[in-house]
Design an enzyme around this catalytic site. Structure first.
Site, PDB file in Angstrom:
ATOM      1  CE  LYS A 126      -4.229  -1.871   0.935  1.00  0.00           C
ATOM      2  NZ  LYS A 126      -4.566  -2.178   2.318  1.00  0.00           N
ATOM      3  CG  HIS A 129      -1.567   7.828   3.103  1.00  0.00           C
ATOM      4  ND1 HIS A 129      -1.838   8.361   4.339  1.00  0.00           N
ATOM      5  CD2 HIS A 129      -2.253   6.668   3.028  1.00  0.00           C
ATOM      6  CE1 HIS A 129      -2.675   7.563   4.987  1.00  0.00           C
ATOM      7  NE2 HIS A 129      -2.940   6.514   4.214  1.00  0.00           N
ATOM      8  CG  HIS A 132       1.043   5.237   6.278  1.00  0.00           C
ATOM      9  ND1 HIS A 132       0.697   5.242   4.954  1.00  0.00           N
ATOM     10  CD2 HIS A 132       0.277   4.288   6.866  1.00  0.00           C
ATOM     11  CE1 HIS A 132      -0.232   4.317   4.736  1.00  0.00           C
ATOM     12  NE2 HIS A 132      -0.514   3.734   5.886  1.00  0.00           N
TER      13      HIS A 132
END
Length: 577
Positions: A126, A129, A132
């Site tokens: 994933k 972004h 995080h």
RNA sequence: GUCCACGUAGCUCAGCAGGAUAGAGCGACCGCCUCCUAAGCGGUAGGCCGGAGGUUCGAAUCCCCUCGUGGACGCCA
């Protein structure tokens, strides 16, 4: 010597209150002209049966208050206000910093103790972004703060590398995967097929079945499935590690969920042995009513384990391996209940280490009113944000370099831009209490004025510049312990010294509350007070050579303090910008 | 519905183991570069600390209620 302690001791002698309770009562006056420390006399009013105002003025007249380190003690209403001798104070603090350099604020309170910091923990395959970034930046900073206090820190990245989504990815990859695209940009490719899977799944129930089968095979250790999973994991990790390296973030291990999944069975049998598992709606749960929380699910109704089980397994493993004194989870607030359940389950099972675990929650990073969502595509990649910030910084320092006729090479400019640009982003995450939500906006992220990292770094760079110039002119800072340091007694100098003196305590408080912003606030105050001094007094310009060297020492100390503080936040300083 | 946070200047936030005149930054307005980097500094304007009650000599801070916002509430993590 510690001036606050000395004041407390003095008050304790005068009042026969014990040192500890005096220490609790002592406060910092709200106004500069009210002194440096204050003792409120309300607490004495009852026992002495006198008005607080009277007590204060009686105490103030005591001749025991004649001390070289005190310039004045006066009663103001119910308060006994202490004015320290500025010269002595400055000498004490600045000498301390000069002798310690960037080890200033270090302590031994954590010596011999181990703290585990679990943070970042992105999901494999994933995109990483700006959401995080919160756990990553907080965890990184907390790790450094604990280390500063002498703790042994174990940084753990609990990767999201387990679960049904890997069954989906395997199915999707076999159908639509593009090997070369994967090599080139793994996360993008994995995300592409993952999204496609969800679109196709709506009209094709066989995909769901296939994914479930593949996950089962993965769990059972089937070679091909495990190999694919390993490949996705390794490739994702390469991408994550580039980002971590750029930010200076390190980990001691990447034991993700898959690592602990293997130990989940032991948790189940342990709980079974202790008769803590009860059946509920087909699942096996631990009842936690006595802790005031809903039951913790251990086995789903299909008999498989769940993330809570794995979290428990992880704690038991860590306890055995590290004998941690503290095990903190830098994970978003929405998971607060989950951790309460996990910790309570361990507690109920009789494990002492349950009390050493702590969830360090933080707020949401959001767009105005929307939550970030990978599925909806309304995300900003951390990398893009960093690049934007660095690019903007580069333009700024390039322009500055031109107006100042500096001889910096383009390479140097880019290095500086990288540090300042990253710092700007990092700072926006640590400037406020961690439980606050962050509303993402390019404007605030790329604002370099006021309470920002560029402001701190700028202050540092400007001060280094003065020190360089002084050296060229043959002036060096007064040494630690020099009597010249007593000359730092002007209003602005004194105010600045005080902010420097506050840093060590701020670091301790930051650790105690797991709040890096305690440090960011302290550093910002140092920078602000120094800039005030800088604007009011000429450091290199004066005729008084002794004052000049004393002021250079203040510059040196400010640099050490800023560098110390910014390092703890995960921000780098630069020598010029 | 239950539980948990939060509500302080136009905006973003400090302050909350009770204490003196509630502080910063941004934005607005006004000033300061023949002088060490103006990513700086000074000044002005801007607050019934969501609302009501209670405890106290004293409440932004503690307790109760209320309103508002957000989040969490079993087989995802």
């Amino acid at each position: 010597m510690d001036f606050r302690q000395a004041v407390a001791k003095k008050v304790s002698e005068l009042t026969e209150l014990d040192l500890e309770s005096v220490n609790r009562l002592i406060e910092i006056p709200p106004q500069e002209d009210m002194g440096d420390f204050a003792f409120p006399c309300f607490a004495l009013a009852k026992t002495m049966r006198k008005a607080p105002n009277m007590i204060a003025s009686d105490l103030a007249s005591s001749d025991k208050l004649q001390e070289s380190w005190l310039s004045k003690v006066e009663a103001k209403g119910p308060y006994l206000n202490f004015f320290v001798d500025r010269g002595a104070f400055a000498n004490e603090i600045i000498s301390d910093v000069l002798s310690k350099g960037t080890t200033y604020g270090q302590s031994e309170e954590g010596s011999g103790k181990t703290v585990i910091v679990e943070f970042s923990s992105p999901n494999i395959a994933k995109p990483f972004h700006v959401g995080h970034a919160f756990t990553t930046i907080l965890g990184h900073s907390l790790s450094r703060i604990y280390e500063k206090l002498g703790y042994k820190v174990v940084r753990m990245n609990h990767l999201g590398d387990y679960g049904t989504q890997f069954g989906k990815l395997i199915t999707a990859y076999r159908l639509w995967g593009d090997e070369s695209a994967l090599e080139k940009d793994p996360i993008t490719e994995l995300l592409r097929i993952y999204v496609k899977f969800h679109e196709e799944e709506k009209n094709d129930p066989e995909l769901t079945t296939s994914a479930r089968e593949n996950f089962k095979k993965l769990e059972d250790g089937c070679e091909e499935e495990v190999a694919l999973w390993q490949k996705f994991r390794d490739m994702s990790l390469v991408v994550f590690e580039q980002l971590y390296k750029r930010m200076g973030v390190t980990f001691d291990n990447y034991n993700g969920e898959s690592y602990y999944a293997k130990m989940a069975d032991q948790v189940v049998s342990m709980l079974k042995e202790k008769n803590l598992l009860v059946e509920s709606e087909g699942a096996q749960v631990v009842d936690l009513e006595e802790y005031g929380v809903p039951p913790c699910i251990i086995l789903k109704s299909d008999g498989t384990t769940i993330y809570g089980t794995r979290d428990i397994a992880a704690i038991l493993y860590r306890d055995e391996k590290y004998h941690f004194d503290k095990n903190i989870y830098v994970v978003g607030i929405p998971q607060a209940l989950h951790f309460k359940q996990v910790f309570s389950t361990l507690k109920k099972a009789g494990y002492e280490c349950a009390d050493k675990c702590e969830h360090v929650g933080f707020g949401l990073v959001k767009f105005q009113n929307m939550k970030f969502s990978t599925r909806d595509g309304n995300i900003v990649l951390l990398e893009d944000l960093l690049n934007e910030s660095v690019a903007k910084t580069y333009e700024l320092i390039k322009a500055n370099a031109e107006t100042r006729n500096s001889d910096m090479s383009d390479e140097e400019l880019r290095e500086i831009a990288e540090k300042v640009g990253l710092g700007a982003v990092v700072y926006t995450y640590v400037k406020a209490g961690r439980e606050r939500d962050i509303v993402f906006s390019w404007d605030t992220m790329l604002d370099f004025e006021g309470d920002t990292a560029p402001y701190l770094i700028y202050t540092y760079a400007r001060t280094r510049s003065i020190l360089r110039k002084a050296k060229e002119q043959g002036f060096t800072p007064a040494a630690s312990g020099s009597d010249l340091l007593n000359k730092l007694s002007g209003d602005e100098e004194f105010a600045c010294v005080k902010t420097i003196a506050d840093l060590p305590d701020a670091i301790k408080k930051a650790a105690a509350s797991n709040e890096p912003f305690m440090v960011s606030r302290a550093v910002a105050q140092i920078a602000r007070s120094f800039n005030r001094f800088y604007n009011n007094c000429s450091i290199l310009g004066g005729d008084d050579a002794e004052l000049k060297t004393a002021r250079l020492s203040l510059c040196e100390a400010v640099c050490d303090a800023i560098e110390t503080g910014t390092y703890l936040l995960g921000i780098s300083v630069v020598e010029q910008m």
